[in-house]
Design an enzyme around this catalytic site. Structure first.
Site, mmCIF file in Angstrom:
data_model
loop_
_atom_site.group_PDB
_atom_site.id
_atom_site.type_symbol
_atom_site.label_atom_id
_atom_site.label_comp_id
_atom_site.label_asym_id
_atom_site.label_seq_id
_atom_site.Cartn_x
_atom_site.Cartn_y
_atom_site.Cartn_z
ATOM 1 C CG HIS A 42 -3.843 -25.899 30.730
ATOM 2 N ND1 HIS A 42 -2.663 -26.622 30.839
ATOM 3 C CD2 HIS A 42 -3.558 -24.828 29.945
ATOM 4 C CE1 HIS A 42 -1.707 -25.999 30.159
ATOM 5 N NE2 HIS A 42 -2.229 -24.908 29.625
ATOM 6 C CB ALA A 43 -3.900 -31.500 31.099
#
Length: 830
Positions: A786-787
């Site tokens: 996600h990051a």
């Protein structure tokens, strides 16, 4: 009468002995038991009277063997033997004591079994040996140990047609290793069952979920097998082919599981069964109670089948923290771990991605997976799906997930009885299996496609740098960005209304809701927020768990995000347009450098498919990972209310600290579990404070390489120095600024524009920080986390999977983040 046929005996006949009674009962209820008869216990009494024997004699065993049958007793027994021999080539003779298998004492293996008996002389001799075994030293010692005071020679004998089994084995209707009533365990090998019972072979093992019939397998060596010979039993070596394959098909395993469930239901308690399969027919050779349940219950008070055991610690387990932030609550762990294992196993075989999950288990609240190297996928694996991956995902969501979410919405509005709550709870657990099957069915083909395109990119580019490759896949709208854009539009509305603007500029985030309620404009704004949350609010403060509030429950989280947009002046549409333009420029430049027109055309075809599917990583999280847990939480709070009303727990949210079996048992039989819940809550908080290992066991370099392909870096980079930290180059660019270490959502307010965000990992809840961050650094995660995805969308440098950043960097340290090369340099210490 000294002998009686199974099918003619009374099921409650005490003269049959335990084994005989069990076979009579199974036969009476139509289960597939080979024909046979029982020599009742009164036959031994008669034999001892005829031979003037006394059981107190020190040589009683030898005296029985030397004794003779009266004509009457011999005639009746041999008559029954010959009638049975009319239907079978030979028989099995087994002892059947009245004291066998009493509650709390299992005499299994303490008495005698004789196979392939063909003649009258053999038959009568083996009957006497069975009788003698009642007085043997090992049985007497065992009786004394179990405080069994039965003194009468109550020994029956079972005589049963011998099945020349192709495969045989033992089944436990309750997993004897994990003590899990939801699973049964089958041990099976070739030939007659004596090889398994005697421990002469390493059998194949099958663990079967009794509800879903999901099968877990472990192949055994199956070194030898036993078969009937001209006389007695012969031992043979198995062939290489026999050893290399499972001895049971999945269909046979399921058939055995169904028969076992019927047998367990018949008895009303867990059983173990011996079976044989001959000519594709299954036969039950005997059944008996599992008699150590109470001891097992005490030993397994806090153990569950999905937890890593001491024995497991010899294997290599990878912490899945880059996907699921740990620790997770007991209730969620007992639902999600089996579901993840089911989905991963099934889809890693269907869509090979370089590794295969052997098991998924829990250790100190964290999820770990045990993986083995898999074969690389066929060139065309999944290719037929590549053009339609996004559309396929939405079709699955529409037909599989959304209907069940409607059901959960209804269940969350229902006042349940114990029965309705139990039924709904079990359906929820079953749906999680389906949900994570489809979850990986959606994600893995997209991973195959992206990997295929990446290999083509690296072949053309001639290097392994990936940040620019993934930046060519940004600027594609997804549900996270869509959510952010709507929150930004709310901020635009605020900025255009002086009264709302004054509230958002001068009020602390936690007081916004109360302040807005004081004006008509504010009330209308909150109504609009409520509508927004009914569609976009199904995400939890803690991703992948049930334990924290969802946005839909509390508008605070949406309001805090809107306030952040108001304060930082971020213009979503302009920034998103810049990201799209950067993507297009990068791609066009790359495409122009491909000289071969056929290669250019091929790359463009795969690229367009991959770009079309680029929304899958975020959208599947929105609709599956986040929404399922959030909707489940809403329903489970109703279950918690019911348990609180019945005195099982004090507060409905104590439910998260019960395991699924606790919940089911408490709904049926309410007893206080508050002490257990409190102890587990304390352990959970201890796990939160402790750093969980990135892996367990002693992996080889090859295993570490496989692990990094799955979850990103699992060990700290050996190039690290005091002022340099290396990680995965996830989003290009260079930025310098002050560190701000954020450990969870409660610390978001500490983060300020221009800080460099340093954290363990991020979830969609963290997206609001990306608007202000100059760069992103994480301990865990890889290029597709996600990051990484959100950093590329926001165009900020990111170095991920450092393993050590949150420990080595402190608030106020000035650092330079090189997202193109995965390097962090400490400029000065705070």
């Amino acid at each position: 009468m000294y002998s009686v046929l199974f099918r003619q005996a009374e099921a409650s006949s005490q003269l049959a002995g335990a084994k005989g009674m069990n076979l009579i009962k199974l036969t009476k209820h139509g289960l597939p038991v080979p024909d046979g008869f029982v020599i009742q216990t009164n036959a031994l009494t008669r034999f001892m009277e005829d031979n003037h024997l006394h059981q107190t004699s020190e040589s009683i065993e030898k005296e029985i063997i030397a004794g003779t049958f009266s004509d009457e007793l011999k005639h009746e027994l041999t008559n029954s033997f010959y009638k049975l021999r009319d239907s079978y080539r030979s028989v099995a003779v087994r002892s059947s004591s009245a004291s066998e298998d009493l509650e709390g004492a299992s005499f299994a293996g303490q008495y005698e079994t004789y196979l392939n008996i063909k003649t009258e002389e053999e038959f009568l001799a083996k009957v006497k040996e069975c009788w003698a075994s009642f007085f043997s030293g090992r049985v007497s010692s065992y009786k004394k140990k179990m405080n069994n005071q039965i003194a009468e020679p109550l020994m029956g004998v079972v005589v049963q047609g011998l099945i020349d089994s192709d495969v045989s084995g033992v089944i436990f209707s309750r997993n004897p290793v994990t003590h899990d009533d939801r699973e049964l365990l089958i041990s099976a090998s070739y030939g007659l069952g004596e090889a398994i019972v005697s421990g002469s072979v390493t059998p194949d093992t099958f663990i079967v979920n009794k509800s879903s019939f999901e099968i877990q397998k472990e192949i055994g060596a199956k070194e030898i097998y036993m078969e009937s010979a001209a006389e007695g039993i012969a031992e043979r070596d198995t062939s290489e082919d026999m050893r290399s394959r499972f001895c049971l098909t999945d269909e046979q395993v399921i058939e055995l599981a169904e028969i076992t469930k019927k047998t367990e239901n018949l008895y009303g308690y867990p059983v173990d069964i011996e079976f044989g399969i001959a000519d594709h027919h299954v036969y039950l050779l005997q059944a008996r109670p599992i008699t150590t349940i109470e001891q097992d219950k005490k030993a397994s008070e806090e153990e569950r089948s999905f937890m890593i055991t001491d024995a497991d610690m010899n294997d290599f387990w990878i912490n899945m923290e880059s996907n699921i932030e740990g620790p997770i609550s007991p209730l969620f762990s007992s639902i999600i771990v089996p579901a993840m294992e089911y989905g991963l196993k099934k889809n890693m075989r269907k869509f090979p991605i370089g590794a295969v999950a052997e098991a998924v288990k829990l250790y100190r609240g964290h999820i770990y997976s045990k993986n083995q190297g898999g074969h690389h996928p066929d060139e065309n694996c999944g290719k037929e799906l590549f053009p339609i991956l996004s559309e396929r995902m939405y079709d699955i969501i529409k037909h599989t997930y959304l209907p069940f979410y409607e059901t959960l919405d209804q269940l969350a509005q229902t006042d349940h009885t114990a029965e309705s709550a139990l039924d709904a709870f079990r359906k929820l657990k079953a749906f999680y299996l389906t949900a994570y099957d489809e979850h990986f069915n959606i994600v893995f083909p997209q991973m195959l496609l992206t990997n295929k395109l990446q290999v083509m990119y690296q072949h053309i580019q001639g290097e392994s740098e990936n940040a620019h490759f993934y930046e060519m896949l940004t600027g594609k709208m997804n549900k996270s960005l869509e959510t952010d854009r709507l929150l930004w539009l709310f901020s635009v509305e605020v900025q255009e209304n002086p009264n709302l603007l004054s509230i958002f500029k001068n009020t602390k985030p936690e007081q916004l809701q109360e302040k807005l309620k004081q004006t008509d404009e504010g009330k209308q704004f909150l109504r609009n927020i409520h509508e927004f949350l009914q569609e976009y609010g199904w995400r939890s403060v803690k991703s992948h768990d049930l334990i924290e509030q969802t946005w839909a429950e509390n508008p605070y989280y949406a309001l805090a995000n809107i306030q952040n947009y108001v304060r930082n002046g971020y213009h979503f549409d302009n920034e998103f347009q810049k990201t799209k333009e950067k993507r297009e420029a990068l791609y066009n430049e790359f495409l122009e450098n491909i000289e071969d027109p056929n290669l250019r055309k091929e790359f463009d075809r795969y690229y367009q498919w991959t770009l079309n599917a680029a929304n899958i990583m975020d959208d599947h999280h929105f609709y599956i990972d986040a929404m399922l847990d959030a909707k489940a939480r809403a329903f489970l709070l109703k279950v918690g209310e019911l348990l609180a009303e019945n005195g099982v727990i004090q507060d409905r949210e104590d439910l998260w600290f019960l395991y699924d079996d606790d919940v089911e048992n408490a709904l049926l039989h309410p007893v206080s579990l508050q002490d257990k819940a409190e102890k587990r809550r304390q352990a959970f908080h201890e796990y939160e404070l402790a750093k969980a290992p990135a892996y367990l066991g002693n992996p080889t370099k090859e295993q570490l390489k496989i692990a990094e392909e799955i979850v990103g870096a699992v060990i700290e980079d050996e190039k690290n120095t005091e002022n340099h930290i290396f990680g995965i180059a996830a989003s290009s660019g260079i930025a310098t600024g002050p560190v701000k270490v954020i450990r969870d959502a409660s610390e978001f307010s500490r983060f300020a524009s221009g800080n460099i965000l340093v954290c363990k990992m991020t979830t969609p809840l963290w997206t609001s920080l990306f608007q202000d961050a100059k760069a992103i650094i994480t301990d865990t995660g890889g290029i597709l986390s996600h990051a990484a995805i959100i950093a590329r969308e926001y165009g900020i440098p990111a170095v991920l999977g450092t393993r050590t950043a949150t420990e080595r960097l402190r608030d106020g340290d000035i650092i330079t983040v090189d997202g193109s090369n995965g390097k962090i340099t400490v400029v000065s210490r705070a």
